[in-house]
Scaffold this active site. Structure first.
Site, PDB file in Angstrom:
ATOM      1  N   ASN A   9       0.539  -0.922   0.245  1.00 62.39           N
ATOM      2  CA  ASN A   9       0.343   0.075  -0.096  1.00 62.39           C
ATOM      3  C   ASN A   9       0.993   1.315  -0.240  1.00 62.39           C
ATOM      4  O   ASN A   9       1.815   1.467   1.640  1.00 62.39           O
ATOM      5  CB  ASN A   9      -1.153  -0.168   1.479  1.00 62.39           C
ATOM      6  CG  ASN A   9      -1.786   1.261   1.683  1.00 62.39           C
ATOM      7  OD1 ASN A   9      -2.024   1.913   0.638  1.00 62.39           O
ATOM      8  ND2 ASN A   9      -2.701   1.579   2.599  1.00 62.39           N
ATOM      9  N   TRP A  10       1.148   1.986  -1.034  1.00 56.91           N
ATOM     10  CA  TRP A  10       1.783   2.835  -0.765  1.00 56.91           C
ATOM     11  C   TRP A  10       1.293   3.967  -0.671  1.00 56.91           C
ATOM     12  O   TRP A  10       2.124   5.085  -0.605  1.00 56.91           O
ATOM     13  CB  TRP A  10       2.328   3.157  -2.488  1.00 56.91           C
ATOM     14  CG  TRP A  10       3.138   1.791  -3.530  1.00 56.91           C
ATOM     15  CD1 TRP A  10       3.437   0.923  -3.297  1.00 56.91           C
ATOM     16  CD2 TRP A  10       3.836   2.779  -4.849  1.00 56.91           C
ATOM     17  NE1 TRP A  10       4.292   0.369  -3.764  1.00 56.91           N
ATOM     18  CE2 TRP A  10       3.972   1.084  -5.102  1.00 56.91           C
ATOM     19  CE3 TRP A  10       2.885   2.960  -6.026  1.00 56.91           C
ATOM     20  CZ2 TRP A  10       4.726   0.463  -6.027  1.00 56.91           C
ATOM     21  CZ3 TRP A  10       3.824   2.752  -7.064  1.00 56.91           C
ATOM     22  CH2 TRP A  10       4.780   1.705  -7.388  1.00 56.91           C
ATOM     23  N   LYS A  11       0.224   3.765   0.128  1.00 58.54           N
ATOM     24  CA  LYS A  11      -0.703   5.635   0.410  1.00 58.54           C
ATOM     25  C   LYS A  11      -0.361   6.314  -0.780  1.00 58.54           C
ATOM     26  O   LYS A  11      -0.124   6.510  -1.935  1.00 58.54           O
ATOM     27  CB  LYS A  11       0.392   5.317   1.680  1.00 58.54           C
ATOM     28  CG  LYS A  11      -0.041   4.682   2.424  1.00 58.54           C
ATOM     29  CD  LYS A  11       0.070   5.053   4.053  1.00 58.54           C
ATOM     30  CE  LYS A  11      -0.444   3.034   4.874  1.00 58.54           C
ATOM     31  NZ  LYS A  11       0.539   3.175   6.105  1.00 58.54           N
ATOM     32  N   HIS A  94      -9.483   1.430   4.964  1.00 56.05           N
ATOM     33  CA  HIS A  94      -8.272   1.458   5.631  1.00 56.05           C
ATOM     34  C   HIS A  94      -7.432   2.210   6.513  1.00 56.05           C
ATOM     35  O   HIS A  94      -8.865   2.975   6.982  1.00 56.05           O
ATOM     36  CB  HIS A  94      -7.123   1.646   4.783  1.00 56.05           C
ATOM     37  CG  HIS A  94      -5.155   2.064   5.385  1.00 56.05           C
ATOM     38  ND1 HIS A  94      -4.955   3.261   6.550  1.00 56.05           N
ATOM     39  CD2 HIS A  94      -4.813   0.922   5.089  1.00 56.05           C
ATOM     40  CE1 HIS A  94      -3.930   2.117   6.360  1.00 56.05           C
ATOM     41  NE2 HIS A  94      -3.554   1.642   5.950  1.00 56.05           N
ATOM     42  N   GLU A  96      -6.652   4.777   7.822  1.00 56.03           N
ATOM     43  CA  GLU A  96      -6.027   6.292   7.957  1.00 56.03           C
ATOM     44  C   GLU A  96      -7.606   6.793   6.851  1.00 56.03           C
ATOM     45  O   GLU A  96      -7.900   8.094   6.756  1.00 56.03           O
ATOM     46  CB  GLU A  96      -4.958   5.962   6.642  1.00 56.03           C
ATOM     47  CG  GLU A  96      -4.188   6.224   7.401  1.00 56.03           C
ATOM     48  CD  GLU A  96      -2.921   5.388   6.594  1.00 56.03           C
ATOM     49  OE1 GLU A  96      -2.541   5.430   5.703  1.00 56.03           O
ATOM     50  OE2 GLU A  96      -1.771   5.322   7.503  1.00 56.03           O
ATOM     51  N   GLU A 166      -5.279  -4.794  10.501  1.00 55.66           N
ATOM     52  CA  GLU A 166      -4.358  -3.834  10.827  1.00 55.66           C
ATOM     53  C   GLU A 166      -4.976  -3.321  11.788  1.00 55.66           C
ATOM     54  O   GLU A 166      -4.908  -1.708  12.200  1.00 55.66           O
ATOM     55  CB  GLU A 166      -4.312  -2.872   9.133  1.00 55.66           C
ATOM     56  CG  GLU A 166      -4.187  -3.353   7.775  1.00 55.66           C
ATOM     57  CD  GLU A 166      -3.018  -2.435   7.081  1.00 55.66           C
ATOM     58  OE1 GLU A 166      -1.834  -3.279   6.749  1.00 55.66           O
ATOM     59  OE2 GLU A 166      -3.635  -1.577   7.052  1.00 55.66           O
ATOM     60  N   GLY A 172       2.678   2.300  10.751  1.00 50.73           N
ATOM     61  CA  GLY A 172       3.930   3.480  10.446  1.00 50.73           C
ATOM     62  C   GLY A 172       4.585   3.708  11.499  1.00 50.73           C
ATOM     63  O   GLY A 172       5.294   4.629  11.869  1.00 50.73           O
ATOM     64  N   SER A 212       3.614  -2.196  10.077  1.00 53.02           N
ATOM     65  CA  SER A 212       5.195  -2.460   9.963  1.00 53.02           C
ATOM     66  C   SER A 212       6.161  -4.055   9.611  1.00 53.02           C
ATOM     67  O   SER A 212       6.598  -3.621  10.516  1.00 53.02           O
ATOM     68  CB  SER A 212       5.520  -1.432  11.441  1.00 53.02           C
ATOM     69  OG  SER A 212       5.017  -0.244  11.806  1.00 53.02           O
ATOM     70  N   GLY A 233       3.286  -1.392   4.214  1.00 52.96           N
ATOM     71  CA  GLY A 233       3.156   0.290   3.493  1.00 52.96           C
ATOM     72  C   GLY A 233       4.399   1.218   3.776  1.00 52.96           C
ATOM     73  O   GLY A 233       4.679   0.306   2.336  1.00 52.96           O
ATOM     74  N   GLY A 234       5.088   1.550   4.608  1.00 54.74           N
ATOM     75  CA  GLY A 234       6.427   1.628   4.408  1.00 54.74           C
ATOM     76  C   GLY A 234       7.804   1.500   3.513  1.00 54.74           C
ATOM     77  O   GLY A 234       8.137   1.614   2.744  1.00 54.74           O
TER      78      GLY A 234
HETATM   79  P1  13P Z   1       3.317   0.566   7.416  1.00 51.52           P
HETATM   80  O1  13P Z   1       3.825  -0.768   6.972  1.00 51.52           O
HETATM   81  O2  13P Z   1       4.158   1.158   7.363  1.00 51.52           O
HETATM   82  O3  13P Z   1       3.452   0.058   8.885  1.00 51.52           O
HETATM   83  O4  13P Z   1       1.717   0.136   7.169  1.00 51.52           O
HETATM   84  C1  13P Z   1       1.350  -0.983   7.458  1.00 51.52           C
HETATM   85  C2  13P Z   1      -0.227   0.259   6.566  1.00 51.52           C
HETATM   86  O5  13P Z   1      -1.514   0.608   6.538  1.00 51.52           O
HETATM   87  C3  13P Z   1      -0.637  -0.788   5.485  1.00 51.52           C
HETATM   88  O6  13P Z   1      -1.559  -0.600   4.387  1.00 51.52           O
END
Ligand code: 13P
Length: 249
Positions: A9-11, A94, A96, A166, A172, A212, A233-234
C-alpha cells in the site's frame, strides 16, 4: 481461495517517475511463485501501473473507490472506471480512510456492495486502536467491524474478499504486533467467520497482517498458521525490501 498474498500500500507517496521506476525494479526481482503480489498505487498512477505490470505476476490495486456507480461526486473514482483501466482489486476500509476521511462501517458496507456488484475483488482493512487494545476490547472491535461491513454478504460473495487485519497502533509506528498477537487475532477472525458462515468458508479466506512489516520480521509473522500474508506500507516503497518480504514465505 486462501493464498499467500503480499500487497503493498503505497499510500500518498512517490511521483510519477518514481512510481514507474519502483515497478520496473520490482519486475526485475525474483518473486516467489507461491505468493500473489499486488501493489496499491496512488490513483493517478494506476493506469500506467496496470500497463507496466500487464505481463508480470504483479497485480495492481486501488487504495479506495466511491460507493456510487457514477455521478456528481467531484474528485471521486468509481469501480467501473477502475475496471476500465484493468484494475480489478481495491483496498477498502483502511484505518487512514476511517480516521481522516470519516469512513464508517455503514459507508464501507455500501462500498463493499458496489465493488462486488462491479465484479471487483476487495482487500478489506480493519483493526483496533491502541486504547481499544489496552482496554482489551480489541476482539470485540474487530468482530463489530467485520459484522457491520461484511456479514450481510452471502457466502458465495466471500470468494472476492481478502481480509487485512491492521492494528492501528502498529501502522507506521515501527511497532509490530508480535507474531503471537497476530496469530491470536487471525484465529479469532477465522472463528468469527466460522460462527457466522461455516468452517469451510473460514478456512478459505486469506487473512493478511499489516503494521510495520519489514524484511526483518516478515518471516516470523508469516509463519503463523492463520497469517496468509501481509499488507505492507513503508517497506513497499523500496523494491529490495518489498521483494524480501514477498520471498519471506
Ligand atoms: P506500515 O507498513 O508503514 O506500518 O503501514 C501498514 C499499512 O497501513 C498498510 O496498509
Amino acid at each position: 481461495m486462501r493464498n499467500h498474498i503480499v500487497a503493498g500500500n503505497w499510500k500518498m507517496n512517490l511521483n510519477a517517475a518514481e512510481s514507474q521506476k519502483l515497478i520496473e525494479d520490482l519486475k526485475s526481482k525474483k518473486l516467489s511463485s507461491d505468493v500473489r503480489v499486488a501493489i496499491a498505487t496512488p490513483a493517478v498512477y494506476l493506469a500506467t501501473a496496470a500497463n507496466q505490470t500487464a505481463n508480470s505476476k504483479i497485480d495492481v490495486a486501488a487504495q479506495n473507490m466511491h460507493q456510487a456507480d457514477s455521478g456528481a461526486f467531484t474528485g471521486e473514482i468509481s469501480a467501473s472506471m477502475l475496471k476500465s483501466i484493468g484494475v480489478h482489486t481495491t483496498l477498502l476500509g483502511h484505518s487512514e480512510r476511517r480516521a481522516y476521511f470519516h469512513e464508517t462501517d455503514e459507508l464501507l458496507a455500501a462500498k463493499v456492495n458496489t465493488a462486488l456488484k462491479n465484479g471487483m475483488e476487495i482487500i478489506f482493512c480493519f483493526g483496533e486502536e491502541l486504547d481499544e487494545r489496552k482496554s482489551e476490547s480489541h476482539f470485540d472491535v474487530v468482530t463489530t467491524q467485520l459484522r457491520n461491513a461484511l456479514f450481510h454478504l452471502d457466502a458465495s460473495q466471500w470468494s472476492q474478499i481478502i481480509l487485512a487485519y491492521e492494528p492501528v497502533w502498529a501502522i507506521g509506528t515501527g511497532e509490530t504486533a508480535s507474531p503471537e498477537q497476530a496469530q491470536e487475532m487471525h484465529a479469532h477472525i477465522r472463528a468469527v467467520l466460522a460462527a457466522q458462515y461455516d468452517d469451510a468458508l473460514a478456512q478459505s479466506i486469506s487473512i493478511l497482517y499489516g503494521g510495520s512489516v519489514k524484511p526483518a520480521n516478515a518471516q516470523e509473522i508469516f509463519s503463523q498458521p492463520d497469517v496468509d500474508g501481509g499488507l505492507i506500507g513503508g517497506a513497499s516503497l523500496k523494491a529490495d525490501d518489498f521483494a524480501a518480504i514477498v520471498n519471506a514465505f
